[in-house]
Scaffold this motif. Structure first.
Motif: not given
Ligand code: URA
Length: 435
Positions: A286-311
């Motif tokens: 990500a180019d800046d902190i704001e963009a990074a936080e948005k990307l991170l929130r998406q991983q939490l909201d979509s379940g992608a972060a939890l899927d990564k933990f399972r994997a």
């Protein structure tokens, strides 16, 4: 060159050259320079300090004193994270999958707990079957495959730091900013990451007691990173109480899963997002902190972060069903409520004392070889700023058996809470960023 002349020089406040620092540290490791000369030098550094060049030279000498991990078989910019100690600090369990879900490769080496502090490896081993010893080839392949692997420290990383730290510990020279900065950074540099994000704790439970001291330490570490070509960023965070509510291995894994599901405690979630955002930016996702936080929130909201933990759990041989069925984690058979002795506002919670209570329950090691019980620990019910009545439950002990020692541990937990009439001033968790 003679050690005594270099001690003189430092005692007089003069800087040492990189060659002179290497002479001292390498000579000390070989046994040519005795403890008493090295302690005299450490005390001179304690009072006279070191400039940025000296601090970087000491860091590199220590980083090169043992194995240096080469992470080049892993694609992408490898970013590591380090926290300067903490009770209930399960951030690695959350940040690893969270940033890996954003495409940041995480090749992490973690430690076991000792004394009142916990270790990521012990926490992970509360997941049935999960292995934390992987061959180098499998470690690299797993990071290239799923973006995340966590293993225990093996080999001989920074023996010079180990020897010098043990000496500092018994000569009252631990609390020196250049010595702490070089000690922490030498280990991170030897572990091979391209970029480093640091969580510098400040407060009663931390090495650094004031924000100014913590900022000075953070700046010293960021400067070392700049001098040795590893981009480094630091977050200063408050540690006047434990992070989150859970202290104890399986209990912390459960809290990490809740956080990855977007249902974790506010302080833990905020710190993980802030550290993760720095990692995402440093690794170029990500180019800046704001963009990074948005990307991170998406991983939490979509379940992608939890899927990564399972994997990740599955890749390391553990049972990924624990993510959806917490009952599969080790469970303590005995619950004991700890109640408030007083009415009033909780003004402070001594994190170190709670860490000791968790260790007494069996969650941590009093000695290096002690066996731990993954199920036990404690869960806070009330934290700083909460108002409590006499007899109200402030924490729950998860114990392995009914034992009279539990009563003493409960008293220890009560002692860790400072309760008074005045509503405390709540300092923000995230105090500043140093880049
Ligand atoms: N942690 C370290 O690794 N080194 C220090 O000197 C202090 C804390």
């Amino acid at each position: 060159m003679r050690a005594v002349d270099l001690i003189h020089k430092k005692k007089n406040g003069e800087p040492l050259s990189a060659g002179e620092i290497a002479f001292l540290v390498e000579g000390y490791c070989r046994g040519d320079i005795p403890d008493y000369q090295m302690s005299a030098w450490a005390m001179a550094v304690f009072f006279r300090g070191m400039n940025a060049e000296e601090t970087a030279a000491l860091t590199l000498t220590m980083a090169k004193s043992g194995d240096q991990v080469d992470l080049s078989p892993i694609r992408g910019i490898k970013t590591d994270k380090h926290s300067t100690g903490g009770v209930g600090d399960k951030t690695t369990l959350i940040i690893g999958p969270l940033v890996a879900a954003c495409g940041v490769p995480v090749a992490k080496m973690s430690g076991r707990g000792l004394g009142h502090t916990g270790g990521t490896i012990d926490k992970l081993e509360s997941i049935q079957g999960l292995k934390t010893e992987l061959s180098r080839e499998r470690f690299f392949a797993q990071v290239n495959d799923i973006g995340l692997a966590v293993i225990g420290q093996s080999g001989n990383i920074t023996p010079a730091d180990k020897k010098l730290y043990a000496l500092r510990d018994v000569t009252a020279t631990v609390e020196s900013i250049p010595l702490i900065a070089s000690s922490v950074m030498s280990k991170k540099i030897a572990a091979g990451a391209d970029a480093i994000v640091l969580d510098v704790k400040v407060g009663s439970g931390a090495f650094m007691k004031t924000v100014d001291e913590a900022e000075a330490l953070a700046k010293a570490m960021v400067d070392i990173g700049a001098q040795v070509g590893r981009q480094t960023a630091a977050i200063i965070s408050d540690m006047d109480q434990p992070l989150g509510y859970a202290i104890g291995n399986a209990l912390e894994v459960q809290e990490a899963i809740d956080t990855l599901r977007g249902q974790g405690p506010g302080d833990l979630t905020a710190l993980c997002l802030a550290l993760s955002a720095q990692m995402v930016v440093l690794s170029g996702q990500a180019d800046d902190i704001e963009a990074a936080e948005k990307l991170l929130r998406q991983q939490l909201d979509s379940g992608a972060a939890l899927d990564k933990f399972r994997a990740f759990i599955e890749a390391q041989g553990g049972d990924p069903a624990v993510v959806d069925n917490p009952g599969l984690l080790p469970q303590a058979p005995v619950m004991i409520e700890v109640t408030s002795r007083q009415e009033g506002y909780i003004q402070r919670i001594d994190a170190e004392q709670l860490g000791i209570a968790a260790m007494q329950l069996g969650a941590g090691r009093a000695t290096k070889d002690a066996v731990i019980d993954h199920a036990v620990g404690l869960v806070l019910r009330r934290k700083v700023g909460d108002h409590v009545a006499v007899g109200e439950t402030i924490a729950l002990l998860h114990a392995s058996r009914n034992d009279e020692v539990n009563g003493l541990i409960a008293e220890h937990v009560q002692d860790a809470y400072t309760i008074g009439e005045e509503r405390p001033h709540l300092s923000p968790l995230l105090l500043s960023v140093v880049t």
